[in-house]
Design a protein around this motif. Structure first.
Motif, PDB file in Angstrom:
ATOM      1  N   PRO A   1       0.743  -1.007   0.020  1.00 59.31           N
ATOM      2  CA  PRO A   1      -0.013   0.019  -0.066  1.00 59.31           C
ATOM      3  C   PRO A   1       0.900   1.262  -0.118  1.00 59.31           C
ATOM      4  O   PRO A   1       0.252   2.330  -0.773  1.00 59.31           O
ATOM      5  N   SER A   2       1.975   1.324   0.815  1.00 60.76           N
ATOM      6  CA  SER A   2       2.739   2.589   0.627  1.00 60.76           C
ATOM      7  C   SER A   2       3.390   2.889  -0.589  1.00 60.76           C
ATOM      8  O   SER A   2       3.681   4.101  -0.923  1.00 60.76           O
ATOM      9  N   LEU A   3       3.341   2.146  -1.506  1.00 61.69           N
ATOM     10  CA  LEU A   3       3.855   2.274  -3.059  1.00 61.69           C
ATOM     11  C   LEU A   3       2.505   2.539  -4.082  1.00 61.69           C
ATOM     12  O   LEU A   3       2.808   2.753  -5.067  1.00 61.69           O
ATOM     13  N   HIS A   4       1.623   2.871  -3.549  1.00 60.78           N
ATOM     14  CA  HIS A   4       0.281   3.367  -4.290  1.00 60.78           C
ATOM     15  C   HIS A   4       0.447   4.854  -4.381  1.00 60.78           C
ATOM     16  O   HIS A   4      -0.558   5.451  -3.961  1.00 60.78           O
ATOM     17  N   THR A   5       1.430   5.194  -5.118  1.00 59.09           N
ATOM     18  CA  THR A   5       1.573   6.734  -5.348  1.00 59.09           C
ATOM     19  C   THR A   5       1.931   6.860  -6.587  1.00 59.09           C
ATOM     20  O   THR A   5       2.064   5.949  -7.641  1.00 59.09           O
ATOM     21  N   PRO A   6       1.764   8.124  -7.489  1.00 56.87           N
ATOM     22  CA  PRO A   6       1.739   8.376  -8.630  1.00 56.87           C
ATOM     23  C   PRO A   6       3.166   7.799  -9.200  1.00 56.87           C
ATOM     24  O   PRO A   6       3.206   7.333 -10.327  1.00 56.87           O
ATOM     25  N   MET A   7       4.205   8.039  -8.495  1.00 57.61           N
ATOM     26  CA  MET A   7       5.521   7.502  -9.263  1.00 57.61           C
ATOM     27  C   MET A   7       5.707   5.886  -9.342  1.00 57.61           C
ATOM     28  O   MET A   7       6.036   5.667 -10.298  1.00 57.61           O
ATOM     29  N   TYR A   8       4.962   5.360  -8.277  1.00 62.28           N
ATOM     30  CA  TYR A   8       4.983   3.976  -8.783  1.00 62.28           C
ATOM     31  C   TYR A   8       3.956   3.556  -9.511  1.00 62.28           C
ATOM     32  O   TYR A   8       4.089   2.357 -10.229  1.00 62.28           O
ATOM     33  N   LEU A   9       2.704   4.149  -9.748  1.00 62.37           N
ATOM     34  CA  LEU A   9       2.080   3.931 -10.656  1.00 62.37           C
ATOM     35  C   LEU A   9       2.559   4.010 -12.067  1.00 62.37           C
ATOM     36  O   LEU A   9       2.510   3.064 -13.106  1.00 62.37           O
ATOM     37  N   PHE A  10       3.416   5.137 -12.228  1.00 65.84           N
ATOM     38  CA  PHE A  10       4.003   5.293 -13.509  1.00 65.84           C
ATOM     39  C   PHE A  10       4.971   3.970 -13.592  1.00 65.84           C
ATOM     40  O   PHE A  10       5.196   3.574 -15.035  1.00 65.84           O
TER      41      PHE A  10
ATOM     42  N   SER B   1      -3.067  14.225  -9.357  1.00 60.80           N
ATOM     43  CA  SER B   1      -4.402  13.632  -8.757  1.00 60.80           C
ATOM     44  C   SER B   1      -4.369  12.250  -9.303  1.00 60.80           C
ATOM     45  O   SER B   1      -3.794  12.056 -10.441  1.00 60.80           O
ATOM     46  N   PRO B   2      -5.186  11.206  -8.949  1.00 57.30           N
ATOM     47  CA  PRO B   2      -5.628   9.908  -9.461  1.00 57.30           C
ATOM     48  C   PRO B   2      -5.865  10.159 -10.933  1.00 57.30           C
ATOM     49  O   PRO B   2      -5.370   9.404 -11.694  1.00 57.30           O
TER      50      PRO B   2
END
Length: 315
Positions: free
Chosen positions: A53-62, A137-138
Motif C-alpha cells: 500500500p505504501s507504493l500506491h503513489t503516482p511515481m510507482y503507478l507510472f 491527482s489519481p
C-alpha cells in the motif's frame, strides 16, 4: 499499389543471426536468460507495487505502467527471435511482420512517453511539493498514462501503415532479426521510398528527441531546486528520488542514439543486427535492475514481499 504489394510479397525471410552460425546457440542461451530475467524483474516490480500500500503513489503507478510496456515490447520481438535462433525456417508472413512492427513501435514509444511523464512527476514533487496532490491527482495520473499509450499507438499505426503500403519487389530477405524499418525499406521500390524513409525517420527522431528534451528541461528545474536546499542531507534525499529514473533515461537514450544516429553505410549488416540487440534486449534487461537497486523504497518493499512468502509467520 496496395494490391500489387500484397500479391508480390506474402512472406519475408528474417536473416537474423544466420551469418553467425557457430554463435547461434550461445546467442540463444544468452538472450533467453536475459529475456527471462527481464520478465521476472518486471513482474516482481508490478507485484510489489500492487501488494504494498505504501507504493500506491503516482511515481510507482507510472513505474508499474512502464514495466507493463517493457514486458509487452520485449514479447513483441524476443520470442520470435529466440525461435529463429533454433529453427531453420525463418519465414514470417506479411501480416505477422506488419503486426510485429506495429506492436514494437507502439510499446517502444509508449515507454519513451512514460519516461517523460515520470520526469514531470519528479519535477512536480521537488519543485512544487505543496501542489503535488492537486497536479498529480489519481485522475490526472490515469490520463497521463492513457495519453502515453495513445501516443505510442498513433506512432505505431502511422509508421506501420506507411511502410506496408509501399511496393515490395525483388528480394524478400530482411537482414535483421525483426521487422525493422530500415531493412524493410531496402526491399521496397518506387519513386517515393527515399521520401518515406526521411518522413518515418523524422517522426521517430522528433518523438524521441522531444521526449528527451522535456526530460532534460524537467531535470534542469529539478537540479536548480535541489541546489537551493540548504542541508546536504536534504539535497541527497531529494536527488535519491530521481536517481533510478535518471539512470534509466541515460541508458534508454544512450542506446536509442546508437540506433538512430549511427552513420548510414553499406559496411556491415551484421553490426546493424548486433547493435539492434542493445535496444531490444539489453535496455529492457537493465531497466528492472536499475529500479530495483537504485530505489531504496522499492527495494525494501521487495524484501518485505519476498520475506513474507518465505516466513509468513514472522510478518
Amino acid at each position: 499499389m496496395q494490391g500489387a504489394n500484397l500479391s508480390a510479397v506474402t512472406e519475408f525471410i528474417l536473416l537474423g543471426f544466420s551469418t553467425f552460425p557457430h554463435l547461434q546457440l550461445m546467442f540463444f542461451l544468452l538472450f533467453l536468460l536475459m529475456y527471462l530475467f527481464t520478465l521476472l524483474g518486471n513482474l516482481l516490480i508490478m507485484t510489489t507495487i500492487w501488494r504494498e500500500p505504501s507504493l500506491h503513489t503516482p511515481m510507482y503507478l507510472f513505474l508499474c505502467a512502464l514495466s507493463i510496456s517493457e514486458v509487452l515490447y520485449t514479447f513483441a520481438i524476443i520470442p520470435r527471435m529466440l525461435a529463429d535462433l533454433l529453427s531453420t525456417n525463418h519465414s514470417i508472413s506479411f501480416m505477422a511482420c506488419a503486426s510485429q512492427m506495429f506492436f514494437s513501435f507502439t510499446f517502444g514509444f509508449t515507454h519513451a512517453f512514460l519516461l517523460t511523464v515520470m520526469g514531470y512527476d519528479r519535477y512536480v514533487a521537488i519543485c512544487h511539493p505543496l501542489r503535488y496532490n492537486v497536479l498529480m491527482s489519481p485522475h490526472g495520473c490515469a490520463c497521463l498514462v492513457a495519453w502515453s499509450w495513445v501516443g505510442g499507438s498513433v506512432i505505431g499505426l502511422v509508421v506501420t501503415s506507411t511502410i506496408f503500403h509501399l511496393t515490395f519487389c525483388g528480394s524478400n530477405v530482411i537482414h535483421h532479426f525483426g521487422c525493422h524499418v530500415q531493412p524493410l525499406l531496402k526491399l521496397t521500390c518506387g519513386d517515393i521510398v527515399s521520401t518515406v524513409a526521411m518522413g518515418v525517420g523524422l517522426v521517430c527522431i522528433t518523438a524521441q528527441l522531444g521526449c528527451c528534451l522535456l526530460i532534460l528541461l524537467s531535470y534542469a528545474f529539478i537540479m536548480t531546486a535541489i541546489l537551493k536546499i540548504p542541508s546536504t542531507e536534504g539535497r541527497q534525499k531529494a536527488f535519491s528520488t530521481c536517481a533510478s529514473h535518471l539512470t534509466v533515461v541515460v541508458v534508454h537514450y544512450g542506446f536509442a542514439s546508437v540506433i538512430y544516429l549511427k552513420p548510414k553505410g553499406p559496411q556491415s549488416l551484421e553490426i546493424d543486427t548486433l547493435m539492434g540487440t542493445t535496444y531490444t534486449v539489453l535496455t529492457p534487461f537493465l531497466s528492472p535492475i536499475i529500479f530495483s537497486l537504485r530505489n531504496k523504497e522499492l527495494k525494501n518493499a521487495m524484501k518485505k514481499t519476498f520475506l513474507s512468502k518465505l516466513h509468513p509467520e514472522k510478518m
